[in-house]
Enzyme design. Structure first.
Site, PDB file in Angstrom:
ATOM      1  N   VAL A 127       4.560   1.561  -3.006  1.00 35.26           N
ATOM      2  CA  VAL A 127       3.743   0.615  -3.788  1.00 35.26           C
ATOM      3  C   VAL A 127       4.483  -0.716  -3.881  1.00 35.26           C
ATOM      4  O   VAL A 127       5.663  -0.745  -4.238  1.00 35.26           O
ATOM      5  CB  VAL A 127       3.479   1.134  -5.222  1.00 35.26           C
ATOM      6  CG1 VAL A 127       2.607   0.148  -5.997  1.00 35.26           C
ATOM      7  CG2 VAL A 127       2.834   2.511  -5.198  1.00 35.26           C
ATOM      8  N   GLY A 129       5.405  -2.758  -1.507  1.00 36.44           N
ATOM      9  CA  GLY A 129       6.345  -3.083  -0.426  1.00 36.44           C
ATOM     10  C   GLY A 129       7.767  -3.122  -0.950  1.00 36.44           C
ATOM     11  O   GLY A 129       8.290  -2.131  -1.446  1.00 36.44           O
ATOM     12  N   GLY A 182       2.073  -7.453  10.978  1.00 29.90           N
ATOM     13  CA  GLY A 182       2.569  -6.118  10.594  1.00 29.90           C
ATOM     14  C   GLY A 182       2.236  -5.733   9.170  1.00 29.90           C
ATOM     15  O   GLY A 182       2.856  -4.846   8.596  1.00 29.90           O
ATOM     16  N   ASP A 196      -6.392   1.564   0.212  1.00 29.02           N
ATOM     17  CA  ASP A 196      -4.930   1.473   0.077  1.00 29.02           C
ATOM     18  C   ASP A 196      -4.544   1.088  -1.356  1.00 29.02           C
ATOM     19  O   ASP A 196      -3.628   1.664  -1.950  1.00 29.02           O
ATOM     20  CB  ASP A 196      -4.404   0.436   1.084  1.00 29.02           C
ATOM     21  CG  ASP A 196      -2.908   0.265   1.025  1.00 29.02           C
ATOM     22  OD1 ASP A 196      -2.183   1.135   1.536  1.00 29.02           O
ATOM     23  OD2 ASP A 196      -2.448  -0.748   0.452  1.00 29.02           O
ATOM     24  N   LYS A 200      -2.402   3.198  -4.280  1.00 23.53           N
ATOM     25  CA  LYS A 200      -1.236   2.626  -4.973  1.00 23.53           C
ATOM     26  C   LYS A 200      -1.435   2.627  -6.493  1.00 23.53           C
ATOM     27  O   LYS A 200      -0.502   2.956  -7.235  1.00 23.53           O
ATOM     28  CB  LYS A 200      -0.970   1.212  -4.446  1.00 23.53           C
ATOM     29  CG  LYS A 200      -0.438   1.222  -3.007  1.00 23.53           C
ATOM     30  CD  LYS A 200      -0.468  -0.171  -2.403  1.00 23.53           C
ATOM     31  CE  LYS A 200       0.185  -0.189  -1.022  1.00 23.53           C
ATOM     32  NZ  LYS A 200      -0.083  -1.448  -0.299  1.00 23.53           N
TER      33      LYS A 200
HETATM   34  N1  HSE Z   1      -1.233  -2.316   4.510  1.00 27.41           N
HETATM   35  C1  HSE Z   1      -0.421  -2.445   3.359  1.00 27.41           C
HETATM   36  C2  HSE Z   1      -0.669  -3.791   2.731  1.00 27.41           C
HETATM   37  C3  HSE Z   1       1.025  -2.290   3.724  1.00 27.41           C
HETATM   38  O1  HSE Z   1      -1.260  -4.663   3.402  1.00 27.41           O
HETATM   39  O2  HSE Z   1      -0.294  -4.000   1.584  1.00 27.41           O
HETATM   40  C4  HSE Z   1       1.954  -2.165   2.550  1.00 27.41           C
HETATM   41  O3  HSE Z   1       1.664  -1.022   1.778  1.00 27.41           O
END
Ligand code: HSE
Length: 392
Positions: A127, A129, A182, A196, A200
């Site tokens: 969560v 990054g 990325g 996503d 989180k």
């Molecule tokens: N795909 C996710 C984002 C990566 O863009 O936040 C990090 O969890």
């Protein structure tokens, strides 16, 4: 010397190898012994990689090597990653992961096994990054009851919204750039549809409310329907549009994911590109805010390697699960949530038999404060294309 294996040599796996290699001196000083990156597991070939000599394809090599202390799982998903995680833990190895899908779904299976085997299962990178948020919640704020938690938790969505708004880019172009940098998931649908973010906020709320929040039960809206016109409307009124995951405590906590209109007076307004930010409101500390890079190889690997260090340093200490996985919670709704809403209809609506006749091809407006049931009813009455909360 401690030995580490990485599983999955994508963006985060590569970043983890880089951090372990480039910062090996400071890492060794902090642990008191050097860390050796012994294996990298991936089914693909990387003949030109500086780490080519460490690449293996057979998980059993890691599983059966008694020298491996910590396994870093960067495979993603909940299939092979789950199987290898459970097998690594059964083999007495600590596991560190950036895989929010696996933590959100399989914590009830993984946490008790890790406690039983007295190994660490750590997921700081899952969560926010690189932002420290899991450890602050489980340790630094442990003396508090947490009232509310709310955050920008997806770097891809925040990058897309910022680029569309500030650089006038189309959604598809901004998404392609986020993929190139990325930030995006293997399937970017998980990013742009809010899935996503739901995983989180499920992890954060599971810690905050000490129950296992079922992420699939979280009401979830993404950003794929947001147009440049929505962003322009927001900007004219001094708002930015940001995708937020929110959790409000209570007997039945309200947890949801939605784009929001965020006013220029709110610190989240200035959180741009792939940055993430999380607000936590607690009974003793009050409000605190966490901010930093929420996606990308090295920022995420920074959090991964901090967990590797912890797993090695705390190897001999007894382990405890991050939340009570026996107490599951399926989100019941947002009954107490009241907000103003931005509403856009693609065509002019008919309201109580009155057909509006002018105003162009569409219409956008902001409502008075209303409940979720009321906005849902209004939205269906006016054929809304999109609606989202407007923060004060
Ligand atoms: N795909 C996710 C984002 C990566 O863009 O936040 C990090 O969890």
């Amino acid at each position: 010397m401690a030995n580490v294996a990485i599983m999955g040599f994508g963006t985060i796996g590569f970043g983890t190898a880089e951090v372990l290699t480039k910062n090996s001196d400071i890492i060794a000083k902090r642990i008191g012994e050097p860390v050796n990156l012994k294996y990298i597991l991936d089914i693909r070939d990387f003949p030109d990689s500086p780490y080519a000599s460490k690449l293996i394809k057979d998980f059993a090599i890691i599983e059966n090597d008694p020298e491996i202390d910590v396994v870093v799982e960067c495979i993603g998903g909940t299939g092979v990653s789950r199987d290898f995680t459970l097998r690594a833990i059964k083999a007495g190895k600590s596991v560190v992961t950036s895989n929010k899908a696996l933590v959100a779904k399989c914590a009830p299976e993984i946490f008790p096994l890790a406690v039983e085997k007295n190994v660490s299962y750590l997921f700081e990178a899952s969560v926010g990054g690189g932002i420290p948020i899991i450890h602050p919640l489980t340790q630094c704020l442990a003396a508090n009851n947490i009232n509310d938690i709310m955050g920008i938790l997806n770097g891809t969505c925040n990058y897309i919204l910022t680029q569309m708004s500030q650089k006038d880019l189309d959604f598809d172009v901004a998404l392609k750039q986020a993929q190139k940098l990325g930030y995006a998931e293997a399937d970017p649908t998980d990013d742009v549809e809010g899935i996503d973010t739901a995983r989180k906020i499920a992890i954060l709320c599971s810690i905050c409310f000490n129950r296992h929040v079922i992420s699939e039960s979280i009401p979830c809206k993404g950003i794929s329907k947001i147009t440049k016109d929505d962003l322009a409307f927001a900007s004219c009124e001094n708002y930015a549009i940001r995708l937020l995951g929110r959790g409000v405590s209570g007997e039945n906590p309200a947890i949801f994911v939605s784009p929001h209109f965020v006013p220029s007076t709110n610190p989240l307004y200035g959180v741009n590109d792939a940055f993430n930010s999380i607000f936590v409101d607690c009974d003793m500390l009050g409000t605190s805010m966490f901010y930093g890079k929420g996606a990308g190889d090295l920022p995420t690997a920074s959090a991964v390697v901090s967990d590797v260090i912890e797993a090695i340093v705390k190897k001999a200490l007894p382990k405890k699960a991050a939340w009570d996985t026996q107490n599951t919670y399926s989100v019941k709704g947002q009954s107490d949530f009241v907000s103003r809403y931005y509403v856009r209809c693609s065509s002019l609506p008919t309201i109580d038999g009155i057909k509006l006749l002018s105003g162009g091809n569409g219409i956008a407006f902001i409502t008075l404060p209303m409940s979720v049931e009321e906005i849902e009813a209004l939205s269906s009455k006016v054929n809304a294309e999109i609606y989202m909360p407007v923060m004060d």
